[in-house]
Motif scaffolding. Structure first.
Motif, PDB file in Angstrom:
ATOM      1  N   VAL A   5      53.632  54.260 -68.046  1.00  0.00           N
ATOM      2  CA  VAL A   5      53.880  55.540 -67.376  1.00  0.00           C
ATOM      3  C   VAL A   5      53.421  55.463 -65.924  1.00  0.00           C
ATOM      4  O   VAL A   5      54.140  55.883 -65.005  1.00  0.00           O
ATOM      5  N   PHE A   6      52.229  54.921 -65.694  1.00  0.00           N
ATOM      6  CA  PHE A   6      51.737  54.809 -64.317  1.00  0.00           C
ATOM      7  C   PHE A   6      52.596  53.854 -63.490  1.00  0.00           C
ATOM      8  O   PHE A   6      52.812  54.077 -62.301  1.00  0.00           O
ATOM      9  N   SER A   7      53.089  52.791 -64.103  1.00  0.00           N
ATOM     10  CA  SER A   7      53.969  51.883 -63.357  1.00  0.00           C
ATOM     11  C   SER A   7      55.278  52.574 -63.003  1.00  0.00           C
ATOM     12  O   SER A   7      55.825  52.370 -61.921  1.00  0.00           O
ATOM     13  N   ASP A   8      55.777  53.416 -63.911  1.00  0.00           N
ATOM     14  CA  ASP A   8      57.015  54.142 -63.641  1.00  0.00           C
ATOM     15  C   ASP A   8      56.831  55.115 -62.485  1.00  0.00           C
ATOM     16  O   ASP A   8      57.676  55.213 -61.591  1.00  0.00           O
ATOM     17  N   VAL A   9      55.709  55.822 -62.485  1.00  0.00           N
ATOM     18  CA  VAL A   9      55.415  56.746 -61.380  1.00  0.00           C
ATOM     19  C   VAL A   9      55.235  55.962 -60.083  1.00  0.00           C
ATOM     20  O   VAL A   9      55.722  56.373 -59.022  1.00  0.00           O
ATOM     21  N   GLY A  10      54.562  54.831 -60.166  1.00  0.00           N
ATOM     22  CA  GLY A  10      54.370  54.000 -58.976  1.00  0.00           C
ATOM     23  C   GLY A  10      55.679  53.484 -58.416  1.00  0.00           C
ATOM     24  O   GLY A  10      55.893  53.474 -57.200  1.00  0.00           O
ATOM     25  N   VAL A  11      56.574  53.057 -59.295  1.00  0.00           N
ATOM     26  CA  VAL A  11      57.892  52.593 -58.851  1.00  0.00           C
ATOM     27  C   VAL A  11      58.651  53.726 -58.176  1.00  0.00           C
ATOM     28  O   VAL A  11      59.307  53.518 -57.149  1.00  0.00           O
ATOM     29  N   THR A  12      58.549  54.918 -58.729  1.00  0.00           N
ATOM     30  CA  THR A  12      59.226  56.064 -58.125  1.00  0.00           C
ATOM     31  C   THR A  12      58.694  56.342 -56.728  1.00  0.00           C
ATOM     32  O   THR A  12      59.468  56.569 -55.789  1.00  0.00           O
ATOM     33  N   MET A  13      57.381  56.318 -56.570  1.00  0.00           N
ATOM     34  CA  MET A  13      56.775  56.565 -55.250  1.00  0.00           C
ATOM     35  C   MET A  13      57.194  55.486 -54.243  1.00  0.00           C
ATOM     36  O   MET A  13      57.539  55.797 -53.106  1.00  0.00           O
ATOM     37  N   ILE A  14      57.172  54.230 -54.683  1.00  0.00           N
ATOM     38  CA  ILE A  14      57.558  53.133 -53.787  1.00  0.00           C
ATOM     39  C   ILE A  14      59.035  53.243 -53.415  1.00  0.00           C
ATOM     40  O   ILE A  14      59.420  53.005 -52.266  1.00  0.00           O
ATOM     41  N   ALA A  15      59.883  53.618 -54.367  1.00  0.00           N
ATOM     42  CA  ALA A  15      61.314  53.764 -54.084  1.00  0.00           C
ATOM     43  C   ALA A  15      61.569  54.888 -53.078  1.00  0.00           C
ATOM     44  O   ALA A  15      62.407  54.749 -52.183  1.00  0.00           O
ATOM     45  N   VAL A  16      60.839  55.983 -53.214  1.00  0.00           N
ATOM     46  CA  VAL A  16      61.002  57.087 -52.255  1.00  0.00           C
ATOM     47  C   VAL A  16      60.549  56.653 -50.871  1.00  0.00           C
ATOM     48  O   VAL A  16      61.232  56.915 -49.866  1.00  0.00           O
ATOM     49  N   LEU A  17      59.408  55.991 -50.790  1.00  0.00           N
ATOM     50  CA  LEU A  17      58.932  55.513 -49.488  1.00  0.00           C
ATOM     51  C   LEU A  17      59.889  54.490 -48.893  1.00  0.00           C
ATOM     52  O   LEU A  17      60.128  54.489 -47.673  1.00  0.00           O
ATOM     53  N   ASN A  18      60.445  53.619 -49.722  1.00  0.00           N
ATOM     54  CA  ASN A  18      61.416  52.640 -49.242  1.00  0.00           C
ATOM     55  C   ASN A  18      62.680  53.335 -48.738  1.00  0.00           C
ATOM     56  O   ASN A  18      63.247  52.949 -47.716  1.00  0.00           O
ATOM     57  N   ALA A  19      63.120  54.365 -49.449  1.00  0.00           N
ATOM     58  CA  ALA A  19      64.329  55.078 -49.032  1.00  0.00           C
ATOM     59  C   ALA A  19      64.122  55.825 -47.721  1.00  0.00           C
ATOM     60  O   ALA A  19      65.091  56.052 -46.975  1.00  0.00           O
TER      61      ALA A  19
END
Length: 101
Positions: A78-92
């Protein structure tokens, strides 16, 4: 005719309301040179979207495999999924830094 086209471009200042409604791309100024800027932004956006998709699916696959072998817990996934989401938003958000010229 614009409504039947594959890609429609209208210019905001001189374009009619019907053309602006039917267009896929609306250039707010009356400068046709902005088309190259729109294409450059679209290419960069597509590249960043693919980066986000590949990164997200890779992390999910890693945690799926780790979870199947009992190495990773549900909370770590779950934490990795949230982390991936945050990184994807920052990357976008990098798309916002495209130069205007």
């Amino acid at each position: 005719m614009l409504a039947r086209a594959d890609v429609g471009i209208a210019m905001g200042g001189l374009g009619s309301d019907a053309a602006i409604e039917a267009a896929d791309i609306v250039i707010m100024t009356d400068e046709p040179s902005k088309i190259s800027t729109a294409i450059r932004i679209a290419k960069r956006t597509r590249r960043i979207v693919w980066q986000n998709i590949i990164f997200a699916l890779s992390v999910k696959a890693v945690f799926l495999i780790l979870g199947a072998f009992g190495i990773a817990t549900m909370w770590e996934a779950v934490f990795s999924d949230v982390g991936v989401t945050m990184i994807a938003v920052l990357n976008a958000m990098r798309v916002l830094n495209v130069s205007k010229s």
